[in-house]
Write a protein that holds these residues in place. Structure first.
Motif, PDB file in Angstrom:
ATOM      1  N   UNK A  61      38.068  55.845  82.103  1.00 20.93           N
ATOM      2  CA  UNK A  61      37.202  57.012  81.989  1.00 20.93           C
ATOM      3  C   UNK A  61      37.798  58.189  82.744  1.00 20.93           C
ATOM      4  N   UNK A  62      37.562  59.364  82.215  1.00 20.54           N
ATOM      5  CA  UNK A  62      37.978  60.612  82.865  1.00 20.54           C
ATOM      6  C   UNK A  62      36.747  61.505  83.016  1.00 20.54           C
ATOM      7  N   UNK A  63      36.485  61.970  84.224  1.00 12.47           N
ATOM      8  CA  UNK A  63      35.305  62.781  84.524  1.00 12.47           C
ATOM      9  C   UNK A  63      35.722  64.245  84.609  1.00 12.47           C
ATOM     10  N   UNK A  64      35.038  65.102  83.851  1.00 11.06           N
ATOM     11  CA  UNK A  64      35.350  66.527  83.802  1.00 11.06           C
ATOM     12  C   UNK A  64      34.093  67.354  84.002  1.00 11.06           C
ATOM     13  N   UNK A  65      34.192  68.389  84.805  1.00  7.10           N
ATOM     14  CA  UNK A  65      33.097  69.356  84.919  1.00  7.10           C
ATOM     15  C   UNK A  65      33.145  70.272  83.706  1.00  7.10           C
ATOM     16  N   UNK A  66      32.004  70.434  83.038  1.00  8.41           N
ATOM     17  CA  UNK A  66      31.920  71.217  81.804  1.00  8.41           C
ATOM     18  C   UNK A  66      31.086  72.466  82.058  1.00  8.41           C
ATOM     19  N   UNK A  67      31.078  73.380  81.104  1.00 11.32           N
ATOM     20  CA  UNK A  67      30.274  74.588  81.268  1.00 11.32           C
ATOM     21  C   UNK A  67      28.798  74.212  81.385  1.00 11.32           C
ATOM     22  N   UNK A  68      28.077  74.834  82.325  1.00 13.24           N
ATOM     23  CA  UNK A  68      26.658  74.480  82.513  1.00 13.24           C
ATOM     24  C   UNK A  68      25.793  75.080  81.415  1.00 13.24           C
ATOM     25  N   UNK A  69      24.665  74.468  81.187  1.00 14.76           N
ATOM     26  CA  UNK A  69      23.690  74.961  80.222  1.00 14.76           C
ATOM     27  C   UNK A  69      22.371  75.184  80.959  1.00 14.76           C
ATOM     28  N   UNK A  70      21.917  76.443  80.961  1.00 15.48           N
ATOM     29  CA  UNK A  70      20.707  76.765  81.707  1.00 15.48           C
ATOM     30  C   UNK A  70      20.901  76.607  83.198  1.00 15.48           C
ATOM     31  N   UNK A  71      22.141  76.860  83.668  1.00 17.49           N
ATOM     32  CA  UNK A  71      22.513  76.723  85.075  1.00 17.49           C
ATOM     33  C   UNK A  71      22.396  75.294  85.576  1.00 17.49           C
ATOM     34  N   UNK A  72      22.218  74.344  84.684  1.00 13.57           N
ATOM     35  CA  UNK A  72      22.257  72.930  85.077  1.00 13.57           C
ATOM     36  C   UNK A  72      23.682  72.437  84.898  1.00 13.57           C
ATOM     37  N   UNK A  73      24.348  71.979  85.965  1.00 15.31           N
ATOM     38  CA  UNK A  73      25.724  71.486  85.825  1.00 15.31           C
ATOM     39  C   UNK A  73      25.814  70.389  84.776  1.00 15.31           C
ATOM     40  N   UNK A  74      26.894  70.425  84.005  1.00 12.68           N
ATOM     41  CA  UNK A  74      27.116  69.445  82.947  1.00 12.68           C
ATOM     42  C   UNK A  74      28.429  68.716  83.226  1.00 12.68           C
ATOM     43  N   UNK A  75      28.365  67.405  83.247  1.00 17.39           N
ATOM     44  CA  UNK A  75      29.535  66.578  83.523  1.00 17.39           C
ATOM     45  C   UNK A  75      29.865  65.745  82.294  1.00 17.39           C
ATOM     46  N   UNK A  76      31.144  65.723  81.928  1.00 22.96           N
ATOM     47  CA  UNK A  76      31.604  64.896  80.818  1.00 22.96           C
ATOM     48  C   UNK A  76      32.250  63.638  81.365  1.00 22.96           C
ATOM     49  N   UNK A  77      31.805  62.506  80.863  1.00 19.40           N
ATOM     50  CA  UNK A  77      32.434  61.227  81.192  1.00 19.40           C
ATOM     51  C   UNK A  77      33.140  60.766  79.919  1.00 19.40           C
ATOM     52  N   UNK A  78      34.443  60.927  79.893  1.00 14.46           N
ATOM     53  CA  UNK A  78      35.217  60.706  78.679  1.00 14.46           C
ATOM     54  C   UNK A  78      35.843  59.314  78.708  1.00 14.46           C
ATOM     55  N   UNK A  79      35.565  58.529  77.685  1.00 12.55           N
ATOM     56  CA  UNK A  79      36.195  57.222  77.532  1.00 12.55           C
ATOM     57  C   UNK A  79      37.542  57.408  76.838  1.00 12.55           C
ATOM     58  N   UNK A  80      38.595  56.972  77.499  1.00  8.61           N
ATOM     59  CA  UNK A  80      39.953  57.153  76.989  1.00  8.61           C
ATOM     60  C   UNK A  80      40.558  55.772  76.724  1.00  8.61           C
ATOM     61  N   UNK A  81      40.977  55.555  75.518  1.00 12.58           N
ATOM     62  CA  UNK A  81      41.557  54.256  75.153  1.00 12.58           C
ATOM     63  C   UNK A  81      43.024  54.183  75.582  1.00 12.58           C
TER      64      UNK A  81
END
Length: 256
Positions: A61-81
């Motif tokens: 897995x790779x964790x990335x900070x993404x653009x927030x929506x409504x000032x709520x932080x959004x985190x992507x947890x990407x599954x990488x094969x």
């Protein structure tokens, strides 16, 4: 409204993950952040060494900070094969460069949001770090690197310049280090009435040598196109202009 006005709800499109080569497969909305589970859309099963087809081995897995929506932080947890080549034994991961730079902690959309927040909305780095839910240093380093790539390294940012302004600015308020920078502004839009002024560059120090060196590094065709240089009464700037831009007219800027 006609049914064609809307499409089915799609988290991948809403969060602009399709622009990153990702697909949303799950979500978890918490009080202080939203977490989106993603997978890489494109398979990447061909060996980078010998070109043979590899077999899936496992996932990371790779964790990335993404653009927030409504000032709520959004985190992507990407599954990488991860794949293993049956011929040479080489192991590699799916390519995620469309989503983020190697070893980066921010997605490309998150990085773009951070840069626009600072440059266009004048937010502080602390506020940007809060919006992304990352450390201050993480946000600052990422924005500086992206700003250099997207703005400073843009070869077209010097195009069409016929009038410039130069002045010093105090940027360091400490006992050590040079406190001043030489600021060079494009005044072409102001002169022609076509738009606002824009920053061209900042050079550490305030001296004839600092401005003269900067001018000397510009192409001769660019220097020949500069018709007016606005400045204050500092003779160092005037002398540097006379030596490097002999055909340009020097004027006192309106502020001074």
């Amino acid at each position: 409204m006609p049914d064609a006005t809307f499409t089915s709800p799609d988290l991948t499109t809403f969060a602009r993950l399709d622009e990153l080569g990702l697909e949303a497969v799950g979500q978890r909305v918490e009080r202080d952040r939203a977490v989106i589970a993603c997978r890489v859309v494109e398979p990447d099963q061909w060996c980078r060494r010998c070109g043979c087809e590899g077999a899936p081995r496992d996932t990371v897995t790779r964790v990335l900070a993404h653009e927030p929506f409504g000032w709520r932080p959004t985190t992507l947890v990407v599954t990488v094969r991860r794949y293993r080549c049956a011929h040479c034994g080489h192991v590699w991961r799916q390519d995620t460069t469309a989503a983020a730079e190697p070893r980066a902690k921010l997605s490309r959309q998150g990085l773009r949001w951070a840069l626009e927040a600072i440059v266009l909305k004048h937010l502080t780095v602390a506020r940007v770090a809060e919006g992304l839910a990352v450390a201050w240093n993480t946000a600052n380093n990422a924005v500086l690197a992206e700003g250099k790539r997207a703005l400073i390294d843009d070869p077209g940012r010097f195009d069409g310049v016929t009038a410039i302004g130069v002045d010093e600015h105090v940027w360091r308020h400490t006992r050590t280090g040079d406190k001043y920078v030489t600021v060079i502004i494009d005044l072409t839009g102001i002169r022609d009435g076509t738009g606002p002024a824009r920053l061209l560059d900042m050079v550490e120090g305030r001296s004839k040598a600092a401005f003269k060196t900067w001018l000397a590094h510009r192409p001769q065709a660019w220097r020949d196109a500069v018709e007016v240089v606005a400045m204050d009464g500092f003779t160092g700037f005037k002398t540097a202009t006379a030596e490097e831009l002999p055909d340009a007219v020097t004027v006192m800027d309106p502020f001074h």
